[in-house]
Write a protein that holds these residues in place. Structure first.
Motif, PDB file in Angstrom:
ATOM      1  N   GLU A  22      11.501   5.311  -8.789  1.00 41.29           N
ATOM      2  CA  GLU A  22      10.718   4.347  -9.559  1.00 41.29           C
ATOM      3  C   GLU A  22      11.512   3.062  -9.798  1.00 41.29           C
ATOM      4  O   GLU A  22      10.999   1.959  -9.626  1.00 41.29           O
ATOM      5  N   VAL A  23      12.762   3.244 -10.177  1.00 41.49           N
ATOM      6  CA  VAL A  23      13.623   2.075 -10.411  1.00 41.49           C
ATOM      7  C   VAL A  23      13.813   1.288  -9.116  1.00 41.49           C
ATOM      8  O   VAL A  23      13.719   0.066  -9.091  1.00 41.49           O
ATOM      9  N   GLY A  24      14.076   2.017  -8.039  1.00 41.36           N
ATOM     10  CA  GLY A  24      14.291   1.359  -6.752  1.00 41.36           C
ATOM     11  C   GLY A  24      13.068   0.615  -6.262  1.00 41.36           C
ATOM     12  O   GLY A  24      13.180  -0.492  -5.711  1.00 41.36           O
ATOM     13  N   LEU A  25      11.889   1.183  -6.457  1.00 44.18           N
ATOM     14  CA  LEU A  25      10.658   0.521  -6.037  1.00 44.18           C
ATOM     15  C   LEU A  25      10.442  -0.770  -6.811  1.00 44.18           C
ATOM     16  O   LEU A  25      10.002  -1.782  -6.256  1.00 44.18           O
ATOM     17  N   MET A  26      10.753  -0.730  -8.105  1.00 45.91           N
ATOM     18  CA  MET A  26      10.598  -1.942  -8.907  1.00 45.91           C
ATOM     19  C   MET A  26      11.585  -3.012  -8.464  1.00 45.91           C
ATOM     20  O   MET A  26      11.244  -4.198  -8.384  1.00 45.91           O
ATOM     21  N   ARG A  61       2.339   4.926 -14.007  1.00 43.95           N
ATOM     22  CA  ARG A  61       1.037   4.270 -13.961  1.00 43.95           C
ATOM     23  C   ARG A  61       1.166   2.742 -13.979  1.00 43.95           C
ATOM     24  O   ARG A  61       0.482   2.040 -13.234  1.00 43.95           O
ATOM     25  N   VAL A  62       2.034   2.239 -14.847  1.00 42.53           N
ATOM     26  CA  VAL A  62       2.189   0.790 -14.940  1.00 42.53           C
ATOM     27  C   VAL A  62       2.718   0.208 -13.630  1.00 42.53           C
ATOM     28  O   VAL A  62       2.367  -0.898 -13.228  1.00 42.53           O
ATOM     29  N   LEU A  63       3.551   0.983 -12.936  1.00 44.28           N
ATOM     30  CA  LEU A  63       4.108   0.532 -11.668  1.00 44.28           C
ATOM     31  C   LEU A  63       3.036   0.538 -10.580  1.00 44.28           C
ATOM     32  O   LEU A  63       2.940  -0.392  -9.776  1.00 44.28           O
ATOM     33  N   LYS A  64       2.214   1.581 -10.573  1.00 46.28           N
ATOM     34  CA  LYS A  64       1.124   1.656  -9.600  1.00 46.28           C
ATOM     35  C   LYS A  64       0.160   0.493  -9.802  1.00 46.28           C
ATOM     36  O   LYS A  64      -0.313  -0.122  -8.843  1.00 46.28           O
ATOM     37  N   ASP A  65      -0.129   0.180 -11.069  1.00 51.26           N
ATOM     38  CA  ASP A  65      -1.012  -0.949 -11.357  1.00 51.26           C
ATOM     39  C   ASP A  65      -0.403  -2.267 -10.872  1.00 51.26           C
ATOM     40  O   ASP A  65      -1.093  -3.129 -10.331  1.00 51.26           O
ATOM     41  N   ALA A  66       0.901  -2.391 -11.079  1.00 48.48           N
ATOM     42  CA  ALA A  66       1.587  -3.617 -10.665  1.00 48.48           C
ATOM     43  C   ALA A  66       1.512  -3.800  -9.155  1.00 48.48           C
ATOM     44  O   ALA A  66       1.235  -4.898  -8.659  1.00 48.48           O
ATOM     45  N   PHE A  67       1.747  -2.725  -8.408  1.00 47.06           N
ATOM     46  CA  PHE A  67       1.675  -2.817  -6.946  1.00 47.06           C
ATOM     47  C   PHE A  67       0.252  -3.104  -6.475  1.00 47.06           C
ATOM     48  O   PHE A  67       0.044  -3.854  -5.523  1.00 47.06           O
ATOM     49  N   SER A  68      -0.718  -2.495  -7.125  1.00 54.17           N
ATOM     50  CA  SER A  68      -2.105  -2.728  -6.761  1.00 54.17           C
ATOM     51  C   SER A  68      -2.488  -4.196  -6.959  1.00 54.17           C
ATOM     52  O   SER A  68      -3.118  -4.818  -6.098  1.00 54.17           O
ATOM     53  N   ASN A  69      -2.063  -4.748  -8.085  1.00 52.29           N
ATOM     54  CA  ASN A  69      -2.370  -6.148  -8.369  1.00 52.29           C
ATOM     55  C   ASN A  69      -1.620  -7.097  -7.442  1.00 52.29           C
ATOM     56  O   ASN A  69      -2.167  -8.116  -7.009  1.00 52.29           O
ATOM     57  N   SER A 123       0.840  -1.200   0.000  1.00 46.76           N
ATOM     58  CA  SER A 123       0.000   0.000   0.000  1.00 46.76           C
ATOM     59  C   SER A 123       0.874   1.249   0.000  1.00 46.76           C
ATOM     60  O   SER A 123       0.572   2.242  -0.683  1.00 46.76           O
ATOM     61  N   LYS A 124       1.979   1.215   0.731  1.00 46.82           N
ATOM     62  CA  LYS A 124       2.909   2.337   0.774  1.00 46.82           C
ATOM     63  C   LYS A 124       3.653   2.473  -0.565  1.00 46.82           C
ATOM     64  O   LYS A 124       3.863   3.584  -1.055  1.00 46.82           O
ATOM     65  N   LEU A 125       4.054   1.342  -1.135  1.00 46.19           N
ATOM     66  CA  LEU A 125       4.753   1.379  -2.416  1.00 46.19           C
ATOM     67  C   LEU A 125       3.831   1.924  -3.503  1.00 46.19           C
ATOM     68  O   LEU A 125       4.264   2.693  -4.370  1.00 46.19           O
ATOM     69  N   LEU A 126       2.578   1.537  -3.449  1.00 46.53           N
ATOM     70  CA  LEU A 126       1.594   2.023  -4.412  1.00 46.53           C
ATOM     71  C   LEU A 126       1.461   3.538  -4.329  1.00 46.53           C
ATOM     72  O   LEU A 126       1.428   4.238  -5.348  1.00 46.53           O
ATOM     73  N   LYS A 127       1.412   4.040  -3.130  1.00 45.12           N
ATOM     74  CA  LYS A 127       1.278   5.484  -2.922  1.00 45.12           C
ATOM     75  C   LYS A 127       2.543   6.223  -3.349  1.00 45.12           C
ATOM     76  O   LYS A 127       2.479   7.346  -3.858  1.00 45.12           O
ATOM     77  N   ALA A 128       3.696   5.587  -3.159  1.00 46.45           N
ATOM     78  CA  ALA A 128       4.968   6.238  -3.474  1.00 46.45           C
ATOM     79  C   ALA A 128       5.282   6.250  -4.962  1.00 46.45           C
ATOM     80  O   ALA A 128       6.025   7.105  -5.440  1.00 46.45           O
ATOM     81  N   GLN A 137      12.039  -2.921   5.143  1.00 46.12           N
ATOM     82  CA  GLN A 137      12.799  -1.774   5.653  1.00 46.12           C
ATOM     83  C   GLN A 137      13.635  -1.145   4.543  1.00 46.12           C
ATOM     84  O   GLN A 137      13.770   0.077   4.458  1.00 46.12           O
ATOM     85  N   GLU A 138      14.168  -1.982   3.676  1.00 45.24           N
ATOM     86  CA  GLU A 138      14.964  -1.484   2.552  1.00 45.24           C
ATOM     87  C   GLU A 138      14.112  -0.611   1.638  1.00 45.24           C
ATOM     88  O   GLU A 138      14.561   0.452   1.186  1.00 45.24           O
ATOM     89  N   SER A 139      12.895  -1.052   1.368  1.00 44.51           N
ATOM     90  CA  SER A 139      12.014  -0.254   0.521  1.00 44.51           C
ATOM     91  C   SER A 139      11.605   1.043   1.216  1.00 44.51           C
ATOM     92  O   SER A 139      11.480   2.089   0.581  1.00 44.51           O
ATOM     93  N   GLN A 140      11.425   0.984   2.530  1.00 44.37           N
ATOM     94  CA  GLN A 140      11.077   2.186   3.291  1.00 44.37           C
ATOM     95  C   GLN A 140      12.234   3.191   3.272  1.00 44.37           C
ATOM     96  O   GLN A 140      12.014   4.400   3.121  1.00 44.37           O
TER      97      GLN A 140
END
Length: 214
Positions: free
Chosen positions: A119-123, A58-66, A49-54, A102-105
């Motif tokens: 964006e790259v780091g989140l992926m 668009r494609v990345l947000k969709d990926a996190f949502s799914n 949920s945090k990654l989605l918000k961050a 924690q790494e993603s945070q």
């Protein structure tokens, strides 16, 4: 010595193994691993949920949502498995998942929203997490097959299949440069070479990739 039922009270008779000290120890070991992945999935759902918000792309947000939806489904499957082995639904902290979250945070704390590096780091964070959950479900499935309960095996096979495909999709997205268009409202296609390959992966897990990549 007569066989007794294991603590897996809801198992079919043909699935039940003799209750020996060894079998008790095995079931307890399986339960401990179950508790760890249960903790991991519950915390992952919150983290996604945090990654989605961050995320901005668009494609990345969709990926996190799914991925979050898949994670919620996996949690329900794990709860069913707890019932099948006659264990109370409880958690045991998974140190590996805790470190990945924690790494993603840390990444979100150190980068600005919309920055390409974020964006790259989140992926990359999603890739690592999906890789870990894939290995975790692989181990659980091996244990489940040893126990011989077909219901447990089917549930774990489904979860493993979903995690593998999520990992494959995230890897393809990273390789194709999904972050080249980070606008959440852009009308043009995200510039991802060979989009049809990513769409096929999404379609295979009912993620409606063709719509999500437009």
């Amino acid at each position: 010595m007569a066989n007794k039922k294991t603590s897996a009270s809801k198992m079919n008779e043909e699935d039940v193994v003799p209750e020996t000290d060894a079998s008790k120890a095995f079931i307890n070991f399986f339960a401990d691993e179950l508790k760890k992945i249960y903790w991991a999935e519950k915390h992952l759902a919150k983290s996604l949920s945090k990654l989605l918000k961050a995320a901005t792309a668009r494609v990345l947000k969709d990926a996190f949502s799914n991925y979050r939806e898949i994670t919620q489904t996996n949690i329900e499957k794990l709860e069913h498995i707890f019932d099948l082995v006659g264990q109370t639904r409880s958690v045991q902290k998974c140190e590996t998942m805790a470190a990945l979250i924690q790494e993603s945070q840390d990444l979100m704390d150190k980068t600005e929203k919309g920055a390409e590096i974020r964006e790259v780091g989140l992926m990359m964070a999603a890739q690592k997490i999906a890789g870990f959950t894939t290995e975790s479900y692989t181990t659980l499935l091996q244990l489940g097959r040893t126990m011989g309960n077909e219901d447990i095996i089917t549930l774990l096979e489904d979860s493993l299949s979903s995690e593998i495909q999520v990992h494959d999709a995230s890897t393809l997205m990273a390789e194709r440069g999904f972050y080249s268009d980070t606008s959440p409202v852009s009308s043009k296609k995200t510039q991802i070479p060979e989009n049809n390959h990513i769409e096929a992966v999404y379609d295979s897990i009912n993620l409606d990739g063709k719509q999500k990549l437009k």
